[in-house]
Design a protein around this motif. Structure first.
Motif, PDB file in Angstrom:
ATOM      1  N   LYS A 236       0.829  -1.346   0.003  1.00  0.00           N
ATOM      2  CA  LYS A 236      -0.017  -0.041  -0.163  1.00  0.00           C
ATOM      3  C   LYS A 236       0.782   1.159   0.029  1.00  0.00           C
ATOM      4  O   LYS A 236       0.438   2.198  -0.775  1.00  0.00           O
ATOM      5  CB  LYS A 236      -1.141  -0.022   1.062  1.00  0.00           C
TER       6      LYS A 236
ATOM      7  N   ARG B 248      -5.766   3.937 -17.446  1.00  0.00           N
ATOM      8  CA  ARG B 248      -4.638   4.421 -16.557  1.00  0.00           C
ATOM      9  C   ARG B 248      -3.471   4.267 -17.297  1.00  0.00           C
ATOM     10  O   ARG B 248      -2.957   3.285 -17.788  1.00  0.00           O
ATOM     11  CB  ARG B 248      -4.712   3.823 -15.120  1.00  0.00           C
TER      12      ARG B 248
ATOM     13  N   HIS C 127       1.374   4.287  -3.507  1.00  0.00           N
ATOM     14  CA  HIS C 127       1.028   5.581  -3.207  1.00  0.00           C
ATOM     15  C   HIS C 127       1.752   6.413  -4.103  1.00  0.00           C
ATOM     16  O   HIS C 127       2.998   6.413  -4.104  1.00  0.00           O
ATOM     17  CB  HIS C 127       0.995   5.853  -1.846  1.00  0.00           C
TER      18      HIS C 127
ATOM     19  N   THR D 133      -8.929   0.346 -15.488  1.00  0.00           N
ATOM     20  CA  THR D 133      -9.322   0.476 -14.188  1.00  0.00           C
ATOM     21  C   THR D 133     -10.576   0.983 -14.086  1.00  0.00           C
ATOM     22  O   THR D 133     -11.350   1.532 -14.885  1.00  0.00           O
ATOM     23  CB  THR D 133      -8.222   1.362 -13.325  1.00  0.00           C
ATOM     24  N   THR D 134     -11.222   0.830 -12.861  1.00  0.00           N
ATOM     25  CA  THR D 134     -12.506   1.457 -12.540  1.00  0.00           C
ATOM     26  C   THR D 134     -12.101   2.620 -11.339  1.00  0.00           C
ATOM     27  O   THR D 134     -11.346   2.301 -10.399  1.00  0.00           O
ATOM     28  CB  THR D 134     -13.636   0.285 -11.702  1.00  0.00           C
ATOM     29  N   THR D 135     -12.990   3.553 -11.680  1.00  0.00           N
ATOM     30  CA  THR D 135     -12.710   4.763 -10.869  1.00  0.00           C
ATOM     31  C   THR D 135     -13.360   4.659  -9.350  1.00  0.00           C
ATOM     32  O   THR D 135     -14.534   3.563  -9.265  1.00  0.00           O
ATOM     33  CB  THR D 135     -13.092   5.993 -11.502  1.00  0.00           C
ATOM     34  N   SER D 136     -13.639   5.539  -8.721  1.00  0.00           N
ATOM     35  CA  SER D 136     -14.214   5.559  -7.345  1.00  0.00           C
ATOM     36  C   SER D 136     -15.722   5.473  -7.546  1.00  0.00           C
ATOM     37  O   SER D 136     -16.439   5.076  -6.774  1.00  0.00           O
ATOM     38  CB  SER D 136     -13.784   6.722  -6.463  1.00  0.00           C
ATOM     39  N   THR D 137     -16.189   6.076  -8.613  1.00  0.00           N
ATOM     40  CA  THR D 137     -17.538   6.246  -8.978  1.00  0.00           C
ATOM     41  C   THR D 137     -18.033   5.182  -9.925  1.00  0.00           C
ATOM     42  O   THR D 137     -19.274   5.243 -10.242  1.00  0.00           O
ATOM     43  CB  THR D 137     -17.666   7.656  -9.856  1.00  0.00           C
ATOM     44  N   GLY D 138     -17.250   4.008 -10.216  1.00  0.00           N
ATOM     45  CA  GLY D 138     -17.662   2.977 -10.876  1.00  0.00           C
ATOM     46  C   GLY D 138     -17.538   3.040 -12.449  1.00  0.00           C
ATOM     47  O   GLY D 138     -17.919   1.988 -12.941  1.00  0.00           O
TER      48      GLY D 138
END
Length: 315
Positions: free
Chosen positions: A38, A92, A42, A82-87
């Protein structure tokens, strides 16, 4: 081949002492192998390539085109869906920094296109490409050294270095293929005749600065990569790259007998300018986690330590 024939260039004691000291301190430097996934992920150097259309079944495409990735100073490494935080689905794009292995020849064109989704495959394919591009660079150096009546020991060392790079290309290609990646073609225009000072300037930039740093990075990878095959491969490459760096510094020392005081100062300034440019790349260097763990690529803090070692040689 005798040992006397192989050891054609005197060892650069300060270079080797600096590198060995850095490698011995590897576990003590910040961002070492204790770095968690993790933490290492970052700030990875990626940018958005824009929205993507999902497949009819709602899944993400496995090998999306990288054509919409934005242009950057650093070359494109690979892209993935990829999938964003909003789906939403998004492309990327990840870029290389501190990409300094080998001796880049004049006019080399950076490849661009759809890269493999595997991060390690992209890294190894790019490394193989850099090694392949170094072959004509060393052959040109050998021809130019001979044309300018340099000592035969330097000419032989340059030709031997070209042979080393052929071997490096093969082993890095094998690592890339293991991860499903293919080495890009080397796109290089024909070389034009140039002056002694032009040849020496390229040697100062690509050899004394960038190739020496590449030797430091390869040595680091040969010590810290988690993958044992990568460790053994990079350890062998690092030994050769140290000799290539020593060749660059030996050519630089020979140049001092052929240049005027003003020309020597120009050469010194070229090294300093290259060092400053490399330092800026190091500050942007934030490799993805697979590059740090699987390939042993230094983190930014580790790259800073390697760079400071180089700065002590070059200033």
């Amino acid at each position: 081949m005798s040992r006397r024939t192989l050891d054609v260039i005197p060892k650069h004691r300060l270079l080797r002492r600096t590198l060995y000291g850095l490698l011995l301190a590897a576990p003590l430097l910040p961002g070492g192998m204790a770095c968690g996934v993790k933490e290492c992920e970052h700030g990875a150097p990626f940018l958005s390539g824009g929205p993507l259309a999902r497949l009819p079944d709602g899944s993400l495409p496995e090998n999306p085109s990288c054509e919409t990735c934005p242009d950057q100073d650093a070359p494109l490494a690979y892209c993935l869906a990829t999938t964003t935080s909003t789906g939403d689905a998004e492309l990327r794009c990840t870029y290389y920094t501190c990409s300094n292995d080998g001796r880049r020849p004049e006019g080399l064109r950076e490849p661009r296109g759809a890269g493999p989704a595997d991060a390690l495959g992209a890294l190894f394919a790019h490394a193989a490409w850099l090694e392949a591009a170094s072959v004509p660079a060393f052959l040109r150096l050998a021809d130019e050294l001979k044309a300018h009546s340099a000592p035969e020991v330097l000419v032989r060392a340059a030709r031997r270095s070209a042979g080393d790079e052929v071997r490096h290309t093969r082993v890095m290609q094998a690592l890339a293929q293991r991860h499903g990646a293919t080495m890009p073609e080397v796109d290089l225009p024909p070389f034009e005749p140039r002056s002694l000072e032009e040849m020496l300037r390229e040697n100062a930039v690509e050899g004394c600065v960038r190739e020496t740093f590449g030797a430091f990075v390869a040595g680091w990878q040969g010590r810290t990569a988690e993958d044992p095959e990568v460790r053994s491969t990079l350890r062998a490459i690092a030994r050769d790259e140290v000799r290539h760096a020593e060749l660059a510094w030996a050519v630089d020392a020979w140049a001092h007998t052929r240049l005027s005081a003003a020309q020597r100062e120009h050469l010194h300034q070229a090294r300093l300018d290259a060092l400053r440019s490399l330092g800026e790349e190091v500050e942007r260097h934030q490799p993805p986690e697979p590059w740090i763990h699987g390939a042993g690529l230094p983190s930014r803090e580790q790259a800073r330590a390697l760079f400071q070692g180089l700065a002590g040689l070059t200033a």
